[in-house]
Design a protein around this motif. Sequence first.
Motif, PDB file in Angstrom:
ATOM      1  N   LYS A 136       0.780  -1.331   0.232  1.00 51.63           N
ATOM      2  CA  LYS A 136       0.047   0.008   0.074  1.00 51.63           C
ATOM      3  C   LYS A 136       0.829   1.394   0.036  1.00 51.63           C
ATOM      4  CE  LYS A 136      -3.995  -2.126   2.262  1.00 51.63           C
ATOM      5  NZ  LYS A 136      -4.725  -2.059   3.424  1.00 51.63           N
ATOM      6  N   ILE A 137       0.764   1.927  -0.902  1.00 47.40           N
ATOM      7  CA  ILE A 137       1.525   3.258  -1.158  1.00 47.40           C
ATOM      8  C   ILE A 137       0.836   4.120  -2.179  1.00 47.40           C
ATOM      9  CG2 ILE A 137       3.240   2.278  -3.183  1.00 47.40           C
ATOM     10  CD1 ILE A 137       5.197   4.180  -2.083  1.00 47.40           C
ATOM     11  N   ASP A 138       0.682   5.394  -1.900  1.00 44.95           N
ATOM     12  CA  ASP A 138       0.312   6.264  -2.825  1.00 44.95           C
ATOM     13  C   ASP A 138       1.412   6.938  -3.832  1.00 44.95           C
ATOM     14  OD1 ASP A 138      -2.145   6.545  -1.620  1.00 44.95           O
ATOM     15  OD2 ASP A 138      -1.588   8.141   0.077  1.00 44.95           O
ATOM     16  N   ILE A 139       1.054   6.979  -5.072  1.00 43.66           N
ATOM     17  CA  ILE A 139       2.147   7.204  -6.029  1.00 43.66           C
ATOM     18  C   ILE A 139       2.107   8.639  -6.162  1.00 43.66           C
ATOM     19  CG2 ILE A 139       2.636   6.900  -8.482  1.00 43.66           C
ATOM     20  CD1 ILE A 139       1.548   4.180  -8.537  1.00 43.66           C
ATOM     21  N   GLN A 140       3.211   9.192  -5.623  1.00 48.08           N
ATOM     22  CA  GLN A 140       3.478  10.704  -5.687  1.00 48.08           C
ATOM     23  C   GLN A 140       4.509  10.793  -6.970  1.00 48.08           C
ATOM     24  OE1 GLN A 140       3.496  12.976  -1.824  1.00 48.08           O
ATOM     25  NE2 GLN A 140       3.795  10.927  -1.083  1.00 48.08           N
ATOM     26  N   VAL A 141       4.319  11.924  -7.520  1.00 48.21           N
ATOM     27  CA  VAL A 141       5.335  12.029  -8.844  1.00 48.21           C
ATOM     28  C   VAL A 141       5.861  13.552  -8.545  1.00 48.21           C
ATOM     29  CG1 VAL A 141       4.098  10.367 -10.377  1.00 48.21           C
ATOM     30  CG2 VAL A 141       3.239  12.843 -10.363  1.00 48.21           C
ATOM     31  N   THR A 142       7.087  13.846  -9.119  1.00 51.98           N
ATOM     32  CA  THR A 142       7.590  14.913  -9.192  1.00 51.98           C
ATOM     33  C   THR A 142       7.104  16.240 -10.258  1.00 51.98           C
ATOM     34  OG1 THR A 142       9.237  14.419 -10.821  1.00 51.98           O
ATOM     35  CG2 THR A 142       9.898  13.922  -8.422  1.00 51.98           C
ATOM     36  N   ASP A 143       7.027  17.403  -9.851  1.00 56.53           N
ATOM     37  CA  ASP A 143       6.319  18.242 -10.703  1.00 56.53           C
ATOM     38  C   ASP A 143       7.277  19.187 -11.362  1.00 56.53           C
ATOM     39  OD1 ASP A 143       3.811  17.836  -9.882  1.00 56.53           O
ATOM     40  OD2 ASP A 143       4.130  18.801  -7.913  1.00 56.53           O
ATOM     41  N   THR A 144       8.551  19.139 -10.991  1.00 60.71           N
ATOM     42  CA  THR A 144       9.770  19.730 -11.747  1.00 60.71           C
ATOM     43  C   THR A 144      10.974  18.726 -11.441  1.00 60.71           C
ATOM     44  OG1 THR A 144      10.685  20.889  -9.522  1.00 60.71           O
ATOM     45  CG2 THR A 144       8.790  22.188 -10.981  1.00 60.71           C
ATOM     46  N   TYR A 145      12.167  19.218 -12.097  1.00 58.67           N
ATOM     47  CA  TYR A 145      13.251  18.391 -12.317  1.00 58.67           C
ATOM     48  C   TYR A 145      14.376  18.920 -11.251  1.00 58.67           C
ATOM     49  CZ  TYR A 145      17.472  15.867 -13.194  1.00 58.67           C
ATOM     50  OH  TYR A 145      18.669  15.236 -13.230  1.00 58.67           O
ATOM     51  N   GLU A 146      14.791  18.143 -10.429  1.00 55.81           N
ATOM     52  CA  GLU A 146      15.654  18.679  -9.634  1.00 55.81           C
ATOM     53  C   GLU A 146      16.878  17.778  -9.666  1.00 55.81           C
ATOM     54  OE1 GLU A 146      15.216  21.169  -7.962  1.00 55.81           O
ATOM     55  OE2 GLU A 146      13.179  21.462  -8.130  1.00 55.81           O
ATOM     56  N   PRO A 147      18.057  18.541 -10.069  1.00 51.80           N
ATOM     57  CA  PRO A 147      19.374  17.675 -10.289  1.00 51.80           C
ATOM     58  C   PRO A 147      19.546  16.905  -8.812  1.00 51.80           C
ATOM     59  CG  PRO A 147      19.720  20.077 -10.067  1.00 51.80           C
ATOM     60  CD  PRO A 147      18.351  19.788 -10.084  1.00 51.80           C
ATOM     61  N   ALA A 148      19.368  17.265  -7.885  1.00 48.85           N
ATOM     62  CA  ALA A 148      19.689  16.646  -6.329  1.00 48.85           C
ATOM     63  C   ALA A 148      18.626  16.645  -5.586  1.00 48.85           C
ATOM     64  CB  ALA A 148      21.015  17.315  -5.980  1.00 48.85           C
ATOM     65  N   TYR A 149      18.307  15.926  -4.688  1.00 51.04           N
ATOM     66  CA  TYR A 149      17.333  15.766  -3.637  1.00 51.04           C
ATOM     67  C   TYR A 149      18.159  15.722  -2.155  1.00 51.04           C
ATOM     68  CZ  TYR A 149      13.700  15.428  -6.679  1.00 51.04           C
ATOM     69  OH  TYR A 149      12.556  15.766  -7.810  1.00 51.04           O
ATOM     70  N   PRO A 150      18.753  16.870  -1.333  1.00 48.68           N
ATOM     71  CA  PRO A 150      19.267  16.652  -0.401  1.00 48.68           C
ATOM     72  C   PRO A 150      18.371  15.721   0.765  1.00 48.68           C
ATOM     73  CG  PRO A 150      19.231  19.158  -1.093  1.00 48.68           C
ATOM     74  CD  PRO A 150      18.173  18.188  -1.746  1.00 48.68           C
ATOM     75  N   HIS A 151      17.436  15.714   0.691  1.00 43.65           N
ATOM     76  CA  HIS A 151      16.560  15.032   2.080  1.00 43.65           C
ATOM     77  C   HIS A 151      16.127  13.569   1.831  1.00 43.65           C
ATOM     78  CE1 HIS A 151      16.839  18.450   4.377  1.00 43.65           C
ATOM     79  NE2 HIS A 151      16.399  19.081   3.345  1.00 43.65           N
ATOM     80  N   LEU A 152      16.711  13.310   0.153  1.00 45.45           N
ATOM     81  CA  LEU A 152      15.886  11.827  -0.170  1.00 45.45           C
ATOM     82  C   LEU A 152      17.336  11.045  -0.778  1.00 45.45           C
ATOM     83  CD1 LEU A 152      13.101  13.138  -2.535  1.00 45.45           C
ATOM     84  CD2 LEU A 152      12.767  12.069  -0.183  1.00 45.45           C
ATOM     85  N   THR A 153      16.987   9.862  -0.752  1.00 51.82           N
ATOM     86  CA  THR A 153      17.986   8.769  -1.314  1.00 51.82           C
ATOM     87  C   THR A 153      17.589   8.897  -2.741  1.00 51.82           C
ATOM     88  OG1 THR A 153      18.167   7.582   0.813  1.00 51.82           O
ATOM     89  CG2 THR A 153      18.578   6.436  -1.250  1.00 51.82           C
ATOM     90  N   ASP A 154      18.480   9.067  -3.628  1.00 52.21           N
ATOM     91  CA  ASP A 154      18.483   9.252  -5.058  1.00 52.21           C
ATOM     92  C   ASP A 154      18.690   8.177  -5.808  1.00 52.21           C
ATOM     93  OD1 ASP A 154      18.117  10.093  -7.844  1.00 52.21           O
ATOM     94  OD2 ASP A 154      19.123  12.048  -7.488  1.00 52.21           O
ATOM     95  N   LEU A 155      17.595   7.286  -6.241  1.00 51.07           N
ATOM     96  CA  LEU A 155      17.971   6.173  -6.805  1.00 51.07           C
ATOM     97  C   LEU A 155      17.585   6.320  -8.123  1.00 51.07           C
ATOM     98  CD1 LEU A 155      15.844   3.885  -4.118  1.00 51.07           C
ATOM     99  CD2 LEU A 155      18.374   4.077  -4.462  1.00 51.07           C
ATOM    100  N   ARG A 156      17.575   7.426  -8.767  1.00 51.59           N
ATOM    101  CA  ARG A 156      17.352   7.478 -10.131  1.00 51.59           C
ATOM    102  C   ARG A 156      18.289   6.764 -11.223  1.00 51.59           C
ATOM    103  NH1 ARG A 156      15.920  13.985 -10.337  1.00 51.59           N
ATOM    104  NH2 ARG A 156      17.904  13.816  -9.092  1.00 51.59           N
ATOM    105  N   THR A 157      19.621   6.862 -11.071  1.00 55.36           N
ATOM    106  CA  THR A 157      20.559   6.473 -11.739  1.00 55.36           C
ATOM    107  C   THR A 157      21.331   5.244 -11.221  1.00 55.36           C
ATOM    108  OG1 THR A 157      22.260   7.639 -10.792  1.00 55.36           O
ATOM    109  CG2 THR A 157      21.258   8.740 -12.765  1.00 55.36           C
ATOM    110  N   SER A 158      21.143   4.806  -9.937  1.00 52.60           N
ATOM    111  CA  SER A 158      21.671   3.640  -9.374  1.00 52.60           C
ATOM    112  C   SER A 158      21.143   2.353  -9.671  1.00 52.60           C
ATOM    113  CB  SER A 158      21.766   3.661  -7.826  1.00 52.60           C
ATOM    114  OG  SER A 158      20.470   3.830  -7.090  1.00 52.60           O
ATOM    115  N   LEU A 159      19.556   2.408  -9.861  1.00 56.40           N
ATOM    116  CA  LEU A 159      18.929   1.164 -10.245  1.00 56.40           C
ATOM    117  C   LEU A 159      19.150   0.830 -11.702  1.00 56.40           C
ATOM    118  CD1 LEU A 159      15.907   1.405  -7.800  1.00 56.40           C
ATOM    119  CD2 LEU A 159      17.955   0.015  -7.708  1.00 56.40           C
ATOM    120  N   ASN A 160      20.193   0.345 -12.215  1.00 54.50           N
ATOM    121  CA  ASN A 160      20.176  -0.011 -13.648  1.00 54.50           C
ATOM    122  C   ASN A 160      21.045  -1.337 -13.896  1.00 54.50           C
ATOM    123  OD1 ASN A 160      22.939   0.674 -14.382  1.00 54.50           O
ATOM    124  ND2 ASN A 160      22.502   2.591 -13.638  1.00 54.50           N
TER     125      ASN A 160
END
Length: 203
Positions: A136-160
Amino acid sequence: MIENGAVLPMFYLPPVDYFTNLLAFKPNVVFEREEHFPKQTYRNRANIYSPDGRQVLTVPVIKGSKNHTVIKDVKISYDFRWQRAHWMGLQTCYRSSAYFEYYEDDFAPFYEKQTKYLFDYNRELLELLLRLLKIKIDIQVTDTYEPAYPHLTDLRTSLNGKNANHTQQKPYFQVFEERQGFLQNLSIADLLFNQGPQALNYL
C-alpha cells in the motif's frame, strides 16, 4: 517535502531490487516524472528468464525520444507489434510456472490496449504490481526536475542493469534454473509468477 525517503524512476516491469528499495523507503517515496529520458535503462525494458537464459523485453519509443525528451512526454511506438511479442515471451517463459495462470488475466490487458505515453503505461503497470504484491503506497510524482534531492535517497541512476543490484538476493525457485542456475534481479514478474502470494514475504 518528503524527508528520509527516496526518489525512484518509473520502470517497465521493474526488477526485484526496485521493490526491495521501495519497501525500505515507503511510504516516503516519490517517482520521477520530469527527468530527461535516458536510453537503455529499465524505464522501457525488463529482464525475464527464458529457456535460453536472460531475455530482454524492450518497449519501443517513437523516434525523437532522445535524451532531451522529458520522460512524461516519451511516446510508445506501435509500428512493431511489440505487445504481442512481449506477451508471447511471458507465456513461453512462465506458462509452466506455479502462478502464471493465477495472474494472467491481470497482465493480459497491458498487451492489448494501446497507451500513448511510456510513463503512463509504466505507472498503470506499477499500480497493478503494488496491488498484486499487497503493497500500500500512494504514487506521488515530481512536478519539476531537480538535479539533487538533499533529503532523499536518489535512486534515479543507481537502479540500472549496468550496476550490480544493491542487495544480494536469496535464491527462489525459477522455472529454468536447472539450465543456468538462479538469475538475480530479474523483473518482478519472474518473482510473482514463481512465488505468487509469497512474493511479498520474499521481498
